[in-house]
Scaffold this motif. Structure first.
Motif, PDB file in Angstrom:
ATOM      1  N   LEU A 170      29.139  90.405 -19.886  1.00 33.36           N
ATOM      2  CA  LEU A 170      29.937  91.412 -20.613  1.00 33.36           C
ATOM      3  C   LEU A 170      30.027  91.225 -22.180  1.00 33.36           C
ATOM      4  CD1 LEU A 170      32.045  93.813 -20.777  1.00 33.36           C
ATOM      5  CD2 LEU A 170      33.951  92.014 -20.455  1.00 33.36           C
ATOM      6  N   LEU A 171      30.065  89.733 -22.558  1.00 35.08           N
ATOM      7  CA  LEU A 171      30.346  89.323 -23.997  1.00 35.08           C
ATOM      8  C   LEU A 171      28.921  89.242 -24.565  1.00 35.08           C
ATOM      9  CD1 LEU A 171      33.557  87.179 -23.965  1.00 35.08           C
ATOM     10  CD2 LEU A 171      33.241  89.433 -24.430  1.00 35.08           C
ATOM     11  N   ALA A 172      27.961  89.628 -23.666  1.00 32.13           N
ATOM     12  CA  ALA A 172      26.712  89.323 -24.520  1.00 32.13           C
ATOM     13  C   ALA A 172      26.328  90.322 -25.137  1.00 32.13           C
ATOM     14  CB  ALA A 172      25.624  89.240 -23.245  1.00 32.13           C
ATOM     15  N   HIS A 173      27.310  91.843 -25.086  1.00 29.97           N
ATOM     16  CA  HIS A 173      27.238  92.804 -25.948  1.00 29.97           C
ATOM     17  C   HIS A 173      27.850  92.866 -27.404  1.00 29.97           C
ATOM     18  CE1 HIS A 173      25.648  95.239 -22.517  1.00 29.97           C
ATOM     19  NE2 HIS A 173      26.354  94.694 -21.799  1.00 29.97           N
ATOM     20  N   LEU A 174      28.343  91.551 -27.368  1.00 32.51           N
ATOM     21  CA  LEU A 174      29.015  91.105 -28.634  1.00 32.51           C
ATOM     22  C   LEU A 174      28.340  89.936 -29.273  1.00 32.51           C
ATOM     23  CD1 LEU A 174      32.881  91.468 -28.065  1.00 32.51           C
ATOM     24  CD2 LEU A 174      31.463  93.280 -29.091  1.00 32.51           C
ATOM     25  N   ASP A 175      27.937  89.943 -30.694  1.00 32.13           N
ATOM     26  CA  ASP A 175      27.520  88.836 -31.326  1.00 32.13           C
ATOM     27  C   ASP A 175      28.698  87.856 -31.661  1.00 32.13           C
ATOM     28  OD1 ASP A 175      28.681  89.606 -33.832  1.00 32.13           O
ATOM     29  OD2 ASP A 175      26.827  90.510 -34.311  1.00 32.13           O
TER      30      ASP A 175
END
Length: 205
Positions: A170-175
């Motif tokens: 999921l958080l791979a979509h945020l830097d």
């Protein structure tokens, strides 16, 4: 590391309101390259008397609420194959972190920032599955301790790996910068709400 009432009265887990299919695909990008919900913005515009600040405030809060529901829905679905809910997962992992001696229920409630009544319902449901057991507290005869059974230990380990994989995906979509900003903004709002910076506490001060 480890973010619901009386056990016989209300279910320990209340399902998050489902996000409609395709919601993410209906989003648009503004001139600054930031996402927004054009349908929601159009609905707000029809109300007529909202200025730019009011529009921004409403969109911000709506986006946070929708994201929270979507994440809860995602976590619930991903843990469902293990037969536990996301709140149950948090209790399991917290009790595991307390070691083999376990911990009192009020300590779980304090750590997870929920009411003792909620924790009672969650522990009841985990105990019914054979994942948690209650034993007397040797240091306090009036209290009981919740600790994991061997089955609970195994379930907690599997659920932890599943949840960490889900978080990474999921958080791979945020830097990294976006994650830091998101964390800071969320905690800044919590501090304002708890510190009397908004609402009745401020107006009555």
């Amino acid at each position: 590391m480890p973010n619901e009432v009386a056990p016989t009265a209300v279910p320990a887990v209340v399902a998050a309101e489902p996000i409609r299919p395709g919601f993410g695909r209906s989003l648009a990008t503004d001139a600054s390259g930031r996402l927004f919900d054009p349908n929601f913005r159009q609905m707000l515009s029809r109300r007529g008397k909202l200025d730019a600040e009011a529009m921004s405030n409403i969109e911000c809060v709506a986006a946070m609420g929708t994201a929270a529901r979507a994440m809860q829905q995602f976590f619930e679905e991903e843990l469902s194959d293990l037969g536990i809910s996301h709140p149950q997962y948090k209790v399991l992992v917290w009790v595991r972190e307390c070691g083999r001696e376990g911990t009192q229920l009020h300590a779980i409630a304090d750590s997870l920032r929920v009411t003792p009544r909620n924790i009672t319902g969650l522990v009841d449901s985990l105990e019914a599955q054979g994942l948690v057991e209650r034993v007397p507290d040797p240091r306090d005869r009036r209290a009981v301790i919740a600790r994991l059974t061997p089955e609970g230990e195994a379930k907690a380990s599997t659920a932890w790996r599943t949840h960490q994989r889900n978080l990474r995906e999921l958080l791979a979509h945020l830097d990294e910068e976006e994650k830091q900003v998101l964390r800071h903004a969320a905690l800044k709002l919590i501090r304002a709400l708890e510190g009397g910076g908004v609402g009745r506490s401020k107006s009555n001060g």
